[in-house]
Design an enzyme around this catalytic site. Structure first.
Site, mmCIF file in Angstrom:
data_model
loop_
_atom_site.group_PDB
_atom_site.id
_atom_site.type_symbol
_atom_site.label_atom_id
_atom_site.label_comp_id
_atom_site.label_asym_id
_atom_site.label_seq_id
_atom_site.Cartn_x
_atom_site.Cartn_y
_atom_site.Cartn_z
ATOM 1 N N ASP A 154 -17.360 7.169 -1.325
ATOM 2 C CA ASP A 154 -16.066 7.087 -0.644
ATOM 3 C C ASP A 154 -15.829 8.460 -0.009
ATOM 4 O OD1 ASP A 154 -13.450 6.497 0.137
ATOM 5 O OD2 ASP A 154 -12.607 6.504 -1.894
ATOM 6 N N ARG A 181 -13.438 -8.642 1.301
ATOM 7 C CA ARG A 181 -12.037 -8.383 1.006
ATOM 8 C C ARG A 181 -11.214 -9.632 1.328
ATOM 9 N NH1 ARG A 181 -10.229 -3.152 1.261
ATOM 10 N NH2 ARG A 181 -8.308 -4.112 0.490
ATOM 11 N N ARG A 210 0.882 -1.182 0.000
ATOM 12 C CA ARG A 210 0.000 0.000 0.000
ATOM 13 C C ARG A 210 0.906 1.214 0.000
ATOM 14 N NH1 ARG A 210 -5.366 1.637 3.359
ATOM 15 N NH2 ARG A 210 -6.152 0.208 1.793
ATOM 16 N N GLN A 269 -10.052 -3.765 -3.634
ATOM 17 C CA GLN A 269 -11.344 -3.269 -3.152
ATOM 18 C C GLN A 269 -12.445 -3.512 -4.188
ATOM 19 O OE1 GLN A 269 -12.183 -1.473 -0.137
ATOM 20 N NE2 GLN A 269 -14.190 -2.021 -0.929
ATOM 21 N N HIS A 320 -7.190 0.983 -6.569
ATOM 22 C CA HIS A 320 -7.444 0.091 -5.423
ATOM 23 C C HIS A 320 -8.144 -1.180 -5.947
ATOM 24 C CE1 HIS A 320 -7.828 -1.140 -1.394
ATOM 25 N NE2 HIS A 320 -8.711 -0.290 -0.928
ATOM 26 N N CYS A 336 -16.420 1.853 0.402
ATOM 27 C CA CYS A 336 -15.227 1.040 0.651
ATOM 28 C C CYS A 336 -14.796 1.097 2.120
ATOM 29 C CB CYS A 336 -14.096 1.461 -0.276
ATOM 30 S SG CYS A 336 -13.749 3.218 -0.222
HETATM 31 N N1 CP Z 1 -11.311 -0.040 2.231
HETATM 32 C C1 CP Z 1 -10.035 -0.070 2.666
HETATM 33 O O1 CP Z 1 -9.083 -0.289 1.909
HETATM 34 O O2 CP Z 1 -9.925 0.138 4.012
HETATM 35 P P1 CP Z 1 -8.563 0.391 4.816
HETATM 36 O O3 CP Z 1 -8.012 1.695 4.316
HETATM 37 O O4 CP Z 1 -8.964 0.435 6.255
HETATM 38 O O5 CP Z 1 -7.626 -0.732 4.510
HETATM 39 N N1 NVA Z 2 -10.022 6.914 -1.579
HETATM 40 C C1 NVA Z 2 -9.666 6.451 -0.255
HETATM 41 C C2 NVA Z 2 -9.897 4.979 -0.152
HETATM 42 C C3 NVA Z 2 -9.604 4.388 1.198
HETATM 43 C C4 NVA Z 2 -9.868 2.915 1.252
HETATM 44 C C5 NVA Z 2 -8.218 6.822 0.039
HETATM 45 O O1 NVA Z 2 -7.363 6.633 -0.830
HETATM 46 O O2 NVA Z 2 -7.955 7.296 1.155
#
Ligand code: CP
Ligand code: NVA
Length: 304
Positions: free
Chosen positions: A218, A286, A99, A129, A126, A258
């Site tokens: 989101d 997930r 990540r 997701q 992502h 998400c």
């Molecule tokens: N939806 C998602 O990726 O959640 P986190 O940021 O908590 O991993």
């Molecule tokens: N768009 C959000 C998604 C988090 C799961 C971010 O990148 O923070």
């Protein structure tokens, strides 16, 4: 050649259903241990609850050992070049889950790694997701060609993965976003050019959600954009998913997010806790879907 999962475009259309069936199998039978004796490195530059827990639990359930590496701990790109980390981790682990902020750093990791690399979110996309979201639509009878998915909010990393999904499976994907918050032009252009789905951007959320099968939202401010949160709160003021907006969609429309959610901003308590919300099925899925992805990637290494 090892396979990676950096984007949904690393999948072929026909692989979607295969992955969903494998996820069904792994959900029903948690006794398979294809990762026995192996470790998976998890490099996380950004915070996470769902992604971290679903990968750590998933790797453990598959018999493997997850190794969580925080930015503080390993300093990807700061203490050490991503490529050098990839080289080392490829010698000791079976897979790398990352990540990161910059998608280019993920590409650098994948380029040097000789084990599969999985995108656990970057500023660009992502895919884990959205694959889990498609599986959740299937679970709720919404995974049908032409299903209308309306994303209300920012044209962000999550939207980019929706656009990539729309290149693999026929959807009617609509982004309802204020001017200035459109997605990456090139990804949008590709999704249009591919012609698999109808994809459009509509400024007015009320018009956009008409006949929607799924309303998705989101946060308005993604991780790394915190300095803009005040401005974004103003710009997205008319883009809240609330009961009034939901009433404009199909009566059996489901609501997805998400997570994490900023209740009272992009979504109301009433909607996220209401009968049309499937947000916690999404979150649970997930686990099942990522297990399927990891098993497939591991198999691809053995097939070499
Ligand atoms: N939806 C998602 O990726 O959640 P986190 O940021 O908590 O991993
Ligand atoms: N768009 C959000 C998604 C988090 C799961 C971010 O990148 O923070």
């Amino acid at each position: 050649m090892k396979k990676d999962f950096l984007s949904l475009l690393d999948l072929q259309s026909e692989e979607l259903d295969e992955l969903f069936r494998l996820a069904d199998t792994l959900k029903a039978d948690a006794t398979r241990r294809p990762f026995a004796g192996q470790s998976v490195a998890m490099i996380f530059q950004k915070p996470s609850l769902r992604t971290r827990v679903s990968f750590e639990v998933g790797i453990s359930q598959l018999g493997g050992n997850p190794i969580f590496l925080s930015q503080e701990g390993v300093g990807i790109g700061v203490r050490e070049k991503a490529g050098d980390m990839a080289e080392l981790l490829s010698r000791m682990t079976a897979m790398i889950v990352a990540r990161l902020f910059d998608h280019a750093l993920l590409m650098e990791l994948a380029h040097r790694a000789t084990v599969p690399v999985v995108n656990a979110l970057t500023d660009l996309s992502h895919p884990c997701q959205i694959l889990a979201d498609a599986y959740t639509m299937r679970q709720h009878g919404k995974w049908k060609p032409g299903a209308k998915v309306v994303f209300v909010g920012d044209g962000n990393n999550v939207v980019h993965s929706w656009l990539e999904l729309a290149m693999l499976y026929p959807l009617h994907f609509v982004l309802a976003a204020p001017i200035g918050y459109e997605p990456n032009k090139e990804i949008f252009r590709q999704a249009v050019a591919k012609g698999v789905s109808t994809v459009e951007i509509i400024v007015d959320p009320t018009t956009a959600v008409k006949h929607a099968d799924v309303i998705y939202t989101d946060v308005w401010t993604s991780m790394g954009q915190e300095a803009e949160s005040e401005k974004r709160r103003k710009d997205f003021a008319g883009y809240q998913v609330n009961a009034e907006l939901l009433a404009k969609a199909k009566p059996d429309c489901v609501v997805m997010h998400c997570l994490p959610a900023h209740r009272g901003e992009e979504i109301t308590n009433e909607v996220i806790e209401g009968p049309q919300s499937i947000v916690f099925d999404e979150a649970e899925n997930r686990l099942h879907v990522q297990k399927a992805v990891m098993v497939r990637l591991l198999e691809s290494m053995k097939a070499d």
